[in-house]
Write a protein that holds these residues in place. Structure first.
Motif, PDB file in Angstrom:
ATOM      1  N   GLY A 180     -23.487 119.405-129.101  1.00 53.89           N
ATOM      2  CA  GLY A 180     -24.648 120.496-129.238  1.00 53.89           C
ATOM      3  C   GLY A 180     -25.935 121.617-130.233  1.00 53.89           C
ATOM      4  O   GLY A 180     -24.178 122.041-129.170  1.00 53.89           O
ATOM      5  N   GLU A 182     -27.338 123.525-128.420  1.00 52.25           N
ATOM      6  CA  GLU A 182     -27.827 124.509-127.355  1.00 52.25           C
ATOM      7  C   GLU A 182     -26.686 124.889-126.803  1.00 52.25           C
ATOM      8  O   GLU A 182     -27.059 125.976-126.482  1.00 52.25           O
ATOM      9  CB  GLU A 182     -28.593 123.485-126.826  1.00 52.25           C
ATOM     10  CG  GLU A 182     -27.787 122.490-125.389  1.00 52.25           C
ATOM     11  CD  GLU A 182     -27.793 121.655-126.586  1.00 52.25           C
ATOM     12  OE1 GLU A 182     -27.552 121.523-127.516  1.00 52.25           O
ATOM     13  OE2 GLU A 182     -27.788 120.068-126.027  1.00 52.25           O
ATOM     14  N   ASP A 222     -24.585 120.574-133.210  1.00 52.94           N
ATOM     15  CA  ASP A 222     -24.967 118.852-134.040  1.00 52.94           C
ATOM     16  C   ASP A 222     -25.093 118.996-135.825  1.00 52.94           C
ATOM     17  O   ASP A 222     -26.081 118.752-136.557  1.00 52.94           O
ATOM     18  CB  ASP A 222     -26.322 118.360-133.347  1.00 52.94           C
ATOM     19  CG  ASP A 222     -26.442 118.071-131.931  1.00 52.94           C
ATOM     20  OD1 ASP A 222     -25.338 117.611-131.096  1.00 52.94           O
ATOM     21  OD2 ASP A 222     -27.308 118.716-131.709  1.00 52.94           O
ATOM     22  N   GLY A 246     -24.483 114.011-128.521  1.00 54.46           N
ATOM     23  CA  GLY A 246     -25.301 113.136-128.822  1.00 54.46           C
ATOM     24  C   GLY A 246     -24.792 111.091-129.362  1.00 54.46           C
ATOM     25  O   GLY A 246     -24.613 110.825-129.669  1.00 54.46           O
ATOM     26  N   ASP A 253     -28.867 113.302-131.707  1.00 60.20           N
ATOM     27  CA  ASP A 253     -28.010 112.221-131.656  1.00 60.20           C
ATOM     28  C   ASP A 253     -27.005 111.660-132.631  1.00 60.20           C
ATOM     29  O   ASP A 253     -27.094 110.601-133.000  1.00 60.20           O
ATOM     30  CB  ASP A 253     -28.151 111.590-130.265  1.00 60.20           C
ATOM     31  CG  ASP A 253     -28.742 111.886-129.615  1.00 60.20           C
ATOM     32  OD1 ASP A 253     -28.197 113.333-129.106  1.00 60.20           O
ATOM     33  OD2 ASP A 253     -29.665 111.662-128.780  1.00 60.20           O
TER      34      ASP A 253
HETATM   35 MG    MG Z   1     -27.187 116.761-127.613  1.00 58.07          MG
END
Ligand code: MG
Ligand code: AMP
Length: 398
Positions: A180, A182, A222, A246, A253
């Protein structure tokens, strides 16, 4: 898409039984016993006083009040090892051996000591306030079975019977990988568009509670290359990989793509479950791999249904699945179309002693702030609406 039951049976089929290892008592909490454990002595090892008072012969109390001659004292750890004769009493403390010849203990409150005599106010029945030798365990009896999870109370039993070291299922080596872009670690202040990683710490805790030896990897973003490279490396040094996030169908993902590019064998990638539909289960080299959805509640639910079950089965647990019960539903709950649901709940009892499962008001699978208050999950079969007060199956959360 497969059902939850099918998914669990695939997990149990694929989970290898790891070997055993010897651990010290103080490191055994939460592990799974790999051998039966027996009593090396009788407990209590002697007829034991259950109260502070006076050891007596019941036959001497036919008429009360009775006066008995005080001939000694039996304390815990320092008994009185003569034979009690007719008309005699011995002062005795909780945990002390009851002298030969005595057959009951009169509680202190019913006595009055005067010089070398004690006055006994009430009669007692033979055996009263005495725990006979071996009443709690007889030497040689089996105390705990192989496959038992070691609780704090089991540690007391192991300690009392001299088990300073014993065999348990080898701790699965588990790597927790968090995807991720973020996400930032707990120590960081999130900048624009960022949030802190909740799953890494949570999944590490759940894995430790299931007896695993946990490695938590730095956040991976990612990044396809990084994810694949780490998976490949970790699958050679760990028994099981947990990858958070993901696994859905978004552009970033990448968990499944990485697994495929490495030639992993994928057993399932969609379960008729809410939350947790996109859960992935695969094998890469010798390691089992679980890809869990990134929403923290989905990650928690799927970890406890599937990953925990695998970890406990790998250690030889007799009951690898979450403990179940039935409860009365506290409010109407609507199931999902084509998927079974688990609804987080708090447990209460009512004035009639009934267990009530109160569904948490929550904002869906991303709402882990309310999930933190959950003690159990209510099982809601697919396509149904359950009415308040109906009986429901619940799973206890660790
Ligand atoms: Mg994600
Ligand atoms: P994903 O499964 O990667 O598509 O993530 C689904 C949702 O969960 C997104 O809103 C993510 O921001 C959130 N999420 C994913 N991983 C984490 C995590 N480790 N901690 C907190 N939230 C997460």
């Amino acid at each position: 898409m497969i059902s939850i039951e099918e998914a669990i049976s695939i997990v149990l089929e694929q989970a290898p039984r790891l070997g055993r290892e010897r651990v010290k008592l103080e490191a055994a909490l939460g592990r799974i016993l790999a051998e039966d454990v027996h009593a090396d002595m009788d407990l209590p090892p002697f007829d034991r006083a259950q109260m502070d008072g006076y050891a007596v012969r019941v036959a001497d109390l036919d008429v009360v009040p009775a006066r008995l001659r005080l001939v000694g004292e039996s304390a815990a750890g320092r008994g009185w090892h003569q034979e009690l004769k007719a008309g005699e009493a011995v002062r005795i403390m909780t945990g002390a051996p009851v002298p030969v010849g005595a057959d009951a203990v009169v509680p202190l409150e019913q006595t009055h000591e005067r010089g070398d005599e004690v006055e006994i106010a009430t009669r007692v029945a033979p055996g009263q306030n005495v725990v006979p030798r071996a009443a709690e365990a007889r030497r040689g009896t089996r105390l705990l079975e192989a496959g038992t999870k070691i609780t704090a109370a089991a540690v007391a039993t192991l300690a009392a019977f001299g088990h300073a070291m014993f065999d348990v299922g080898r701790a699965p080596r588990v790597a927790i990988m968090v995807t991720g872009s973020e996400l930032v670690p707990v120590e960081s202040r999130p900048e624009r568009d960022q949030i802190r990683d909740a799953n890494g710490p949570m999944l590490g805790c759940y894995a430790a509670l299931a007896g695993a030896q946990v490695s938590r990897l730095p956040l991976m973003g990612d990044d396809r290359e990084k994810i694949a490279q780490r998976m490949a490396d970790l699958s050679r040094t760990h028994d099981l990989l947990v990858i958070s996030g993901g696994v859905s169908v978004g552009k970033y993902d990448l968990t499944k793509e990485a697994l495929r590019s490495l030639g992993a064998r994928v057993f399932f990638e969609r379960v008729r479950l809410r939350p947790g539909k996109p859960t992935v289960f695969a094998r890469l080299n010798e390691a089992l791999v679980f890809g869990l959805p990134g929403n923290p509640v989905s990650a928690a639910v799927t970890f406890n249904l599937f990953v925990r079950t695998a970890l406990l089965a790998m250690q030889g647990a007799r009951n690898p699945q979450l403990p179940e019960a039935y409860a009365q539903l506290g409010a109407n709950v609507r199931g999902a179309r084509g998927r079974a649901s688990f609804v987080p709940a708090r447990l209460q009892t009512d004035e009639n002693g009934r267990l009530i499962a109160q569904p948490l008001r929550w904002g869906g699978s991303s709402d882990f702030v309310s999930f933190a208050r959950a003690e159990a999950m209510i099982f809601v079969p697919e396509d149904v609406e359950l009415e308040a007060n109906s009986a429901v199956r619940i799973l206890w959360l660790p």
